[in-house]
Design an enzyme around this catalytic site. Structure first.
Site, PDB file in Angstrom:
ATOM      1  N   ARG A 119      -6.128 -24.191   1.720  1.00 44.27           N
ATOM      2  CA  ARG A 119      -5.504 -24.095   2.757  1.00 44.27           C
ATOM      3  C   ARG A 119      -6.200 -25.202   3.697  1.00 44.27           C
ATOM      4  O   ARG A 119      -5.538 -25.588   4.608  1.00 44.27           O
ATOM      5  CB  ARG A 119      -5.174 -22.777   3.364  1.00 44.27           C
ATOM      6  N   ASP A 171      -5.051 -15.288   7.674  1.00 50.15           N
ATOM      7  CA  ASP A 171      -3.714 -15.804   7.324  1.00 50.15           C
ATOM      8  C   ASP A 171      -2.953 -16.450   8.421  1.00 50.15           C
ATOM      9  O   ASP A 171      -2.085 -17.263   8.334  1.00 50.15           O
ATOM     10  CB  ASP A 171      -2.876 -14.456   7.028  1.00 50.15           C
ATOM     11  N   ARG A 206      -6.384 -17.713  -9.200  1.00 42.97           N
ATOM     12  CA  ARG A 206      -7.193 -17.173  -8.287  1.00 42.97           C
ATOM     13  C   ARG A 206      -8.261 -16.284  -8.973  1.00 42.97           C
ATOM     14  O   ARG A 206      -7.949 -15.462  -9.589  1.00 42.97           O
ATOM     15  CB  ARG A 206      -6.305 -16.299  -7.116  1.00 42.97           C
ATOM     16  N   GLN A 251      -8.848  -6.547   0.428  1.00 43.37           N
ATOM     17  CA  GLN A 251      -8.377  -6.057  -1.006  1.00 43.37           C
ATOM     18  C   GLN A 251      -9.403  -5.587  -1.950  1.00 43.37           C
ATOM     19  O   GLN A 251      -9.451  -4.940  -2.856  1.00 43.37           O
ATOM     20  CB  GLN A 251      -7.827  -7.602  -1.501  1.00 43.37           C
ATOM     21  N   LYS A 294      -7.049 -19.294  -1.245  1.00 45.29           N
ATOM     22  CA  LYS A 294      -5.797 -18.657  -1.161  1.00 45.29           C
ATOM     23  C   LYS A 294      -4.943 -19.174  -1.991  1.00 45.29           C
ATOM     24  O   LYS A 294      -5.267 -19.806  -3.169  1.00 45.29           O
ATOM     25  CB  LYS A 294      -5.535 -18.699   0.427  1.00 45.29           C
ATOM     26  N   ARG A 303       0.786  -1.321   0.164  1.00 48.31           N
ATOM     27  CA  ARG A 303       0.008   0.130  -0.140  1.00 48.31           C
ATOM     28  C   ARG A 303       0.855   1.402   0.162  1.00 48.31           C
ATOM     29  O   ARG A 303       0.439   2.174  -0.753  1.00 48.31           O
ATOM     30  CB  ARG A 303      -1.016  -0.111   1.204  1.00 48.31           C
TER      31      ARG A 303
END
Length: 430
Positions: free
Chosen positions: A344, A313, A121, A168, A340, A26
């Protein structure tokens, strides 16, 4: 690379974390949008932030290194350049999603590409609202990178109810909105990471339990001069490693303590982990501090699904903590984990199966039957080329009786280039 992990009897020492990836990326993008010079200290050298930095340079930012800081001369919103070649986001979903918002807002026609993992993704969540704002986006199979981005009609304001707690997606819409004459609003019901709102000083209002964040051309982009704190997601591995190792004591310095990122602290606290925070301070708009963790007797926990966005995460390494906690722990409401870098939930299940532990996999999480005395001889772990799975497997390997191995362990460098070096430094040999 196959990494061999020798078990440890304990862990001792100080950890200097890698810089926060989310804030680093960012900082690069927002410095591009600032019409002037920003000085960013402790910018991440990991692959994802470097991909983002390369992209902002192609869009017109001038980047130099001076006295250990990045000096970034931004273009402002009105002087962005059309890239001469494709913008390569590497493995970074943050880069692809946030830059898509910038490109649509600025009306720049170009193509965003990524590596095989990123190209697998889905980008549907950003494509649909951006097209509502006037963009025309071509994507492979209507959902996947490469993304061909174009906008010929005027930018339209959007009032967008965030369908899932995704920082996001939220940031993508707000960044596009920053170029609009009329206000764009994102309405958030469940909290997600708020780095974008903090660093851009965007207007936020709480209305009937919903947060409304606004962005338009009238918002002044602030200078992005600050030192980036250490990555809390990286600290998570040492918080768990220290908590499950007998007589361990680790000092984790300069950790980012953003309240929309650190639910793991509350969860480990509920589990009985011996954790203290010292030297709390602000690094620009972000809180930071030093954390001390000691070997602890852990108990099982059921994670409230409302907390999942704040620890998404950290769930791979949290599963390791649950394995050594007294009782049965549950993770639910975490279906997002299946989308992800890899699936996961599947990857965590494979990790737990490798040590022959007792657990059940669910569509949206896991049930893990823990035991403080759980023991296994050795294991061969698959990382699935996922940095968080590789590092979680390493922390678990330290508790083995004999040497274990991790396939494709180099994936840890995506977020934590010095992880293996730090692990060797902190290990107390059995």
């Amino acid at each position: 690379m196959i990494k061999k992990i020798v078990p440890a009897s304990s862990l001792k020492g100080e950890v200097i974390l890698p810089p926060d990836k989310s804030i680093s990326q960012r900082a690069a993008i927002f410095s591009l949008l600032y019409d002037g010079i920003s000085e960013v200290g402790n910018y991440s050298s990991a692959q994802d932030p470097q991909s983002t930095l390369n992209c902002v340079q192609q869009l017109g930012a001038v980047v130099q290194e001076r006295d250990g800081k990045l000096v970034i001369k931004g273009t402002g919103r009105k002087q962005l350049k059309t890239p001469e070649k494709d913008l390569d986001c590497g493995n970074s979903g943050t880069a692809m999603r946030l830059l898509s918002g910038v490109l649509v807002g600025a009306g720049i026609s170009t193509k965003l590409v990524g590596d095989a993992s990123l190209s697998g993704r889905t980008m549907t969540r950003i494509i649909n609202p951006l097209e509502q704002m006037g963009a025309h986006i071509l994507a492979r199979n209507l959902a996947y990178a490469p993304l061909f981005i174009n906008r010929n009609e005027p930018l339209k304001p959007l009032k967008f109810d965030l369908p899932i707690p995704s920082a996001q997606l939220k940031s993508c819409i707000l960044l596009a909105g920053l170029f609009g004459e009329e206000m764009t609003q994102v309405i958030e019901i469940l909290p997600s990471r708020d780095h974008t709102e903090r660093l851009l000083n965007l207007d936020q209002k709480l209305v009937q339990g919903r947060k409304i964040i606004s962005a338009s051309l009238s918002d002044e982009i602030p200078e992005q001069s600050y030192t980036i704190p250490g990555d809390f997601s990286a600290a998570a591995f040492w918080l768990v490693a220290g908590a499950i190792q007998k007589d361990a004591e680790l000092l984790i310095s300069n950790v980012g303590l953003n309240p929309t990122r650190n639910a793991l602290l509350d969860i480990l606290g509920e589990m009985g982990a011996d954790i203290t925070i010292e030297n709390e301070r602000m690094e620009g708009a972000e809180p930071a501090g030093d954390i001390i963790v000691k070997g602890s007797d852990l108990k099982a926990v059921d994670i409230d699904p409302k907390m999942i966005p704040n620890c998404i995460d950290e769930l791979p390494i949290l599963a390791v903590a649950m394995l050594f906690a007294e009782g049965t722990s549950t993770i639910s409401g975490a279906e997002e984990l299946r989308h992800k870098e890899t699936d996961r939930i599947m990857a965590i299940s494979k990790m737990l199966k490798a040590v022959e532990s007792s657990f059940e996999e669910k569509e949206d999480g896991l049930i893990i039957h823990g035991d403080p005395e759980f023991a296994f001889q050795s294991a061969e772990f698959e990382s699935f080329h996922d940095h968080r799975i590789a590092m979680a497997s390493a922390v678990l390997s330290l508790k083995g009786i004999k040497e274990s191995s991790i396939k494709d362990a180099e994936s840890a460098s995506v977020s934590y280039p010095t992880f293996w070096k730090d692990l060797d430094k902190l290990r107390v040999e059995s």
